[in-house]
Motif scaffolding. Structure first.
Motif, short mmCIF file in Angstrom:
data_model
loop_
_atom_site.label_atom_id
_atom_site.label_comp_id
_atom_site.label_asym_id
_atom_site.label_seq_id
_atom_site.Cartn_x
_atom_site.Cartn_y
_atom_site.Cartn_z
N ILE A 123 0.83 -1.21 0.00
CA ILE A 123 0.00 0.00 0.00
C ILE A 123 0.86 1.25 0.00
O ILE A 123 0.59 2.22 -0.74
N THR A 124 1.92 1.26 0.81
CA THR A 124 2.80 2.43 0.87
C THR A 124 3.44 2.71 -0.48
O THR A 124 3.43 3.85 -0.97
N VAL A 125 4.00 1.68 -1.11
CA VAL A 125 4.64 1.86 -2.41
C VAL A 125 3.61 2.23 -3.47
O VAL A 125 3.87 3.07 -4.34
N ALA A 126 2.42 1.64 -3.40
CA ALA A 126 1.37 1.95 -4.37
C ALA A 126 0.97 3.43 -4.30
O ALA A 126 0.77 4.08 -5.34
N VAL A 127 0.87 3.97 -3.09
CA VAL A 127 0.52 5.39 -2.93
C VAL A 127 1.60 6.28 -3.53
O VAL A 127 1.31 7.24 -4.27
N HIS A 151 2.24 -2.19 -10.08
CA HIS A 151 3.70 -2.22 -9.99
C HIS A 151 4.18 -2.38 -8.55
O HIS A 151 5.28 -2.91 -8.32
N SER A 152 3.37 -1.97 -7.58
CA SER A 152 3.73 -2.19 -6.19
C SER A 152 3.67 -3.68 -5.85
O SER A 152 4.61 -4.23 -5.27
N VAL A 153 2.57 -4.34 -6.22
CA VAL A 153 2.44 -5.78 -5.96
C VAL A 153 3.50 -6.56 -6.74
O VAL A 153 4.13 -7.49 -6.22
N SER A 154 3.71 -6.16 -7.98
CA SER A 154 4.70 -6.85 -8.82
C SER A 154 6.11 -6.70 -8.26
O SER A 154 6.90 -7.64 -8.31
N SER A 155 6.43 -5.54 -7.70
CA SER A 155 7.78 -5.32 -7.19
C SER A 155 8.00 -6.00 -5.84
O SER A 155 9.02 -6.66 -5.64
N PHE A 156 7.05 -5.88 -4.91
CA PHE A 156 7.25 -6.51 -3.59
C PHE A 156 7.33 -8.02 -3.71
O PHE A 156 8.07 -8.67 -2.98
N CYS A 178 11.88 4.65 -9.60
CA CYS A 178 12.85 3.57 -9.43
C CYS A 178 13.14 3.26 -7.97
O CYS A 178 13.29 2.08 -7.61
N VAL A 179 13.23 4.27 -7.11
CA VAL A 179 13.59 4.03 -5.71
C VAL A 179 12.49 3.29 -4.95
O VAL A 179 12.78 2.31 -4.25
N PRO A 180 11.20 3.73 -5.01
CA PRO A 180 10.17 2.95 -4.31
C PRO A 180 10.07 1.51 -4.79
O PRO A 180 9.90 0.59 -3.99
N ILE A 181 10.18 1.31 -6.12
CA ILE A 181 10.12 -0.05 -6.65
C ILE A 181 11.32 -0.86 -6.15
O ILE A 181 11.18 -2.03 -5.75
N SER A 182 12.50 -0.26 -6.15
CA SER A 182 13.69 -0.95 -5.65
C SER A 182 13.55 -1.30 -4.18
O SER A 182 13.93 -2.40 -3.75
N ILE A 185 11.30 -4.27 -3.79
CA ILE A 185 11.99 -5.49 -4.22
C ILE A 185 12.96 -5.98 -3.15
O ILE A 185 13.01 -7.17 -2.83
N ILE A 186 13.73 -5.05 -2.58
CA ILE A 186 14.71 -5.42 -1.56
C ILE A 186 14.01 -6.00 -0.33
O ILE A 186 14.42 -7.03 0.22
N LEU A 187 12.93 -5.34 0.11
CA LEU A 187 12.20 -5.83 1.28
C LEU A 187 11.60 -7.20 1.02
O LEU A 187 11.66 -8.10 1.86
N GLY A 188 10.99 -7.37 -0.16
CA GLY A 188 10.42 -8.67 -0.49
C GLY A 188 11.48 -9.74 -0.60
O GLY A 188 11.24 -10.91 -0.27
#
Length: 436
Positions: A123-127, A151-156, A178-182, A185-188
């Motif tokens: 949710i945070t990244v999606a916002v 893209h938030s669900v896909s990245s996490f 790029c930074v929120p998506i990265s 990805i790192i957290l996931g």
């Protein structure tokens, strides 16, 4: 069986006429490949996700990514909790196996904690992404929200599916994208056990963290992630710095951002902000290694996992120093862990080499591109040099099998296929061959 059934259901939904843009329906192979890639959170595609699938088809892909990334057994446990308000012993055992839980008493809390963490991050990244698409690129509110959520669900979940025909190449120098998506990805890619432990410490002792209280798994994953991201960013950026087809046209800040972004993708997410097919062969080889290592265990990442690679490294270091016990962060590793790590790596290498050889027999494509594709599929990364759609049906079937085996793990597949488990009540005399 759970993963296979979910893939078949997703295939059937994607073959519906209203899943594809234009007349007719998607072919069985197109739907099967896409469903497998989504459930196995890989990101390899044989069609353009942005223009081939309708909004309904894209929603199906999104749901498959969420279910596949969260885990079939964990997802089933959540559904059971929602319906029955409790977990049966069988559900606790299967969920514990999938989430790598040590005991059965905390499985319910662990599964619910994973759900809360996943939704909070997504949710945070999606916002953040929705605001950027809306304010920075003039997207309508509804479209911006959909782009942010997808893209938030896909990245996490480390999936790498994108709703743009060039993936994320149009945002190569946009840090707000790029930074929120990265970060997602790192957290996931850290794995749920690491995230859950850090979350518990943040809640109970927010101002008195102690690394000594972390488990060996958490220490290895965090240290390995930092080291691999740093080395990967430096390697890709240096090799591609003057490449006119990748980082060459960007200023120094853009090069660093794009290099970092591509290094993050080797954590098993398949987004790309530069043309992978135009990268130097040396870059592809380095990315092969990073993709094979992957991320943390019991999460959305693939590969052999950071912990497996670290165990092999410490075994090597111990042998070179002439020591007997393998010690890591003040603790001794069990010999069973040694055997498990070696087994995983050898099985992974064997599967990848066999698949690459088969692809070479089916096509005339260069070995470095085929090896990159095979590792990307097995490690559920999704990065591609652009050859996936052009492979013959036999080659695409090989990639489907690689994604399935890579997501579940070679040991899981091997154990499931074993005819029986053997228990010996004796040991044979020892003898030592000459090594090296």
């Amino acid at each position: 069986m759970g993963f296979a059934l979910t893939i078949l259901v997703g295939t059937a939904l994607l073959m519906l006429p209203n899943s594809r843009v234009g007349p007719g329906a998607a072919s069985f192979l197109e739907a099967l490949f896409t469903a497998t890639s989504a459930v196995c959170v890989t990101g390899l595609t044989v069609v353009d996700t942005a223009v081939y699938w309708t909004p309904f088809g894209q929603v199906v892909i999104l749901l498959l990514i969420q279910i596949g990334g969260f885990g079939i057994m964990s997802f089933a446990s959540v559904v059971g909790l929602a319906i029955a308000r409790k977990l049966s012993l069988r559900s606790r055992i299967t969920a514990a196996a999938e989430t790598k839980s040590v005991g059965l008493e905390d499985v319910k809390g662990l599964v619910l904690g994973v759900v809360r963490i996943s939704l909070a991050i997504e949710i945070t990244v999606a916002v953040l992404l929705a605001l950027r698409f809306m304010l920075g690129y003039g997207e309508p509110v509804g479209r911006a929200i959909w782009l942010g959520v997808f893209h938030s669900v896909s990245s996490f979940n480390n999936a790498g599916f994108a709703l743009f025909s060039d993936n994320l190449m149009g945002f190569a120098t946009d840090a707000w994208i790029c930074v929120p998506i990265s970060a997602a990805i790192i957290l996931g890619g850290l794995g749920f056990p690491v995230i859950v432990q850090l979350r518990r410490q943040l809640r109970t002792r927010p101002f008195s963290w102690s690394i000594r209280t972390w488990t060996m798994n958490t220490r290895i994953v965090l240290a390995g992630t930092i080291v691999l991201l740093t080395l990967g960013t430096a390697y890709i950026t240096v090799v591609e710095w003057s490449n006119p087809n990748t980082l060459g046209p960007f200023d120094w800040a853009g090069k660093l951002l794009a290099g970092f972004f591509q290094a993050v993708q080797t954590r098993t997410a398949g987004f790309n902000s530069i043309d992978i097919g135009q990268m130097d062969s040396a870059s592809l080889l380095g990315m092969d290694v990073l993709m094979l290592i992957g991320g943390g265990p019991a999460g959305t990442a693939g590969g052999i996992k950071i912990t497996t690679f670290a165990v092999l490294f410490f075994i090597l270091w111990t042998e070179l120093r002439g020591e007997v016990a393998v010690n890591v962060f003040g603790k001794r590793l069990s010999r069973a862990v040694h055997r498990e790590a070696i087994t995983i790596v050898l099985l992974a290498v064997g599967v990848i080499i066999s698949a690459t050889a088969a692809l070479m027999l089916l096509t005339d494509i260069s070995m470095d591109a085929l090896l990159f594709e095979a590792i990307s599929a097995f490690a559920t990364v999704g990065l591609s040099t652009g050859i996936t759609a052009g492979l013959p049906w036999g080659g695409q079937v090989i990639l489907i099998l690689l994604m399935f085996i890579g997501r579940l793990g070679p040991i899981t597949i091997g154990s499931a296929m074993a005819l029986r488990e053997r228990h010996t009540t004796y040991e044979l005399p020892k003898e030592r061959p000459i090594i090296g």
